[in-house]
Design an enzyme around this catalytic site. Sequence first.
Site, short mmCIF file in Angstrom:
data_model
loop_
_atom_site.label_atom_id
_atom_site.label_comp_id
_atom_site.label_asym_id
_atom_site.label_seq_id
_atom_site.Cartn_x
_atom_site.Cartn_y
_atom_site.Cartn_z
CE LYS A 67 -3.58 -2.35 2.53
NZ LYS A 67 -4.20 -3.28 3.36
CD GLN A 111 -2.89 -4.43 6.62
OE1 GLN A 111 -2.60 -3.52 6.05
NE2 GLN A 111 -3.62 -5.65 6.41
CG ASP A 134 -9.04 0.04 5.02
OD1 ASP A 134 -9.51 -0.19 4.01
OD2 ASP A 134 -8.64 -0.79 5.73
#
Length: 296
Positions: A67, A111, A134
């Site tokens: 990413k 994450q 996200d």
Amino acid sequence: MSLFYIFYQEGIFLGEKLILDGKKVSNHVRESLKPRIAALKEKGIQPCLATILVGDDPASATYVRMKGNACERLGMESRRIHLPEETTTEELLKVIEDLNHDDAVHGILLQHPVPGHIDERKAFEAIDIEKDVDGVTSWGYGQTALGFGQYPACTPAAIMKIMEFYGINPEGKHAVVVGRSPILGRPVSALLLNANATVTTCHSYTRNLPEILRMADIVVAAVGKPRFIKGEWLKEGVVVLDAGYNPGNIGDADYESCYEKASAITPVPGGVGPVTISMLLKHTVDAAEKKLRERQ
Ligand code: NAP
């Protein structure tokens, strides 16, 4: 308009077989971001994604690196924060809070999964809704479900983008989503519903899964079990979108048997995965542009 589009729109499957190429879709999304990033830079803004990795799980480290690298390749800033395994929930919350208040940061990605002793939900909820690129906060999920979410979770957004790119319109179709996780099954079910599909969401308590899948025009595999969805459970001409990513680059659908039945199918790897990262970049650019608009 592709032949596939015409055939599928009319509900007639004439034997066209389409591999839904995630790299192609991903390149398309990234190309569309380049002029937007350049325009932001002219105004003195570099879109910035902050990634937080807690602990040393090798798979998570790889995802975060991919990413960050994808950001940098597009000329965006990647702020990479790596915290030790023993980080407490309170310490993680403080890091998120600092990023929330940092005007140079436009998106925050924590994450998943974090080490078991951390309250992951609490950490997700601490992310400012304006930086939740996200789509992990319950507020963001709620907005997505109601049809006005600015940044839906990235894998669901990628699945919708792949369908849009290939002209697969979910309207009026029966979509069966196998999985109901907060980051995948639930939000993709909501996005499909908002796109006027008739949606069935299946989970580990679902009875007669093969019978339900046999009625599906569109199947989203989000179950987290390698090769779980079998081609013999599907009807001829189905569209298979496999979000699964298991060790050994194996999807949640049994590719070979599903390919036989499908009119269109995403491969693993090279399907949903690359588009997921591109949607994260897109959401970060969206957030930077929004910030600029608010400043003007
Ligand atoms: P998850 O949190 O483990 O959720 C799995 C879901 O599958 C749960 O809702 C579970 O039901 C359901 N399930 C389990 N066994 C089932 C069965 N026998 N029949 C029907 N449903 C069943 O997984 P996730 O995080 O959503 O991830 C799903 C997959 O997507 C994984 O392969 C993961 O690696 C992949 N993934 C890919 C990306 C990407 O960028 N491509 C991103 C995220 C995840 P219950 O709710 O009843 O437990």
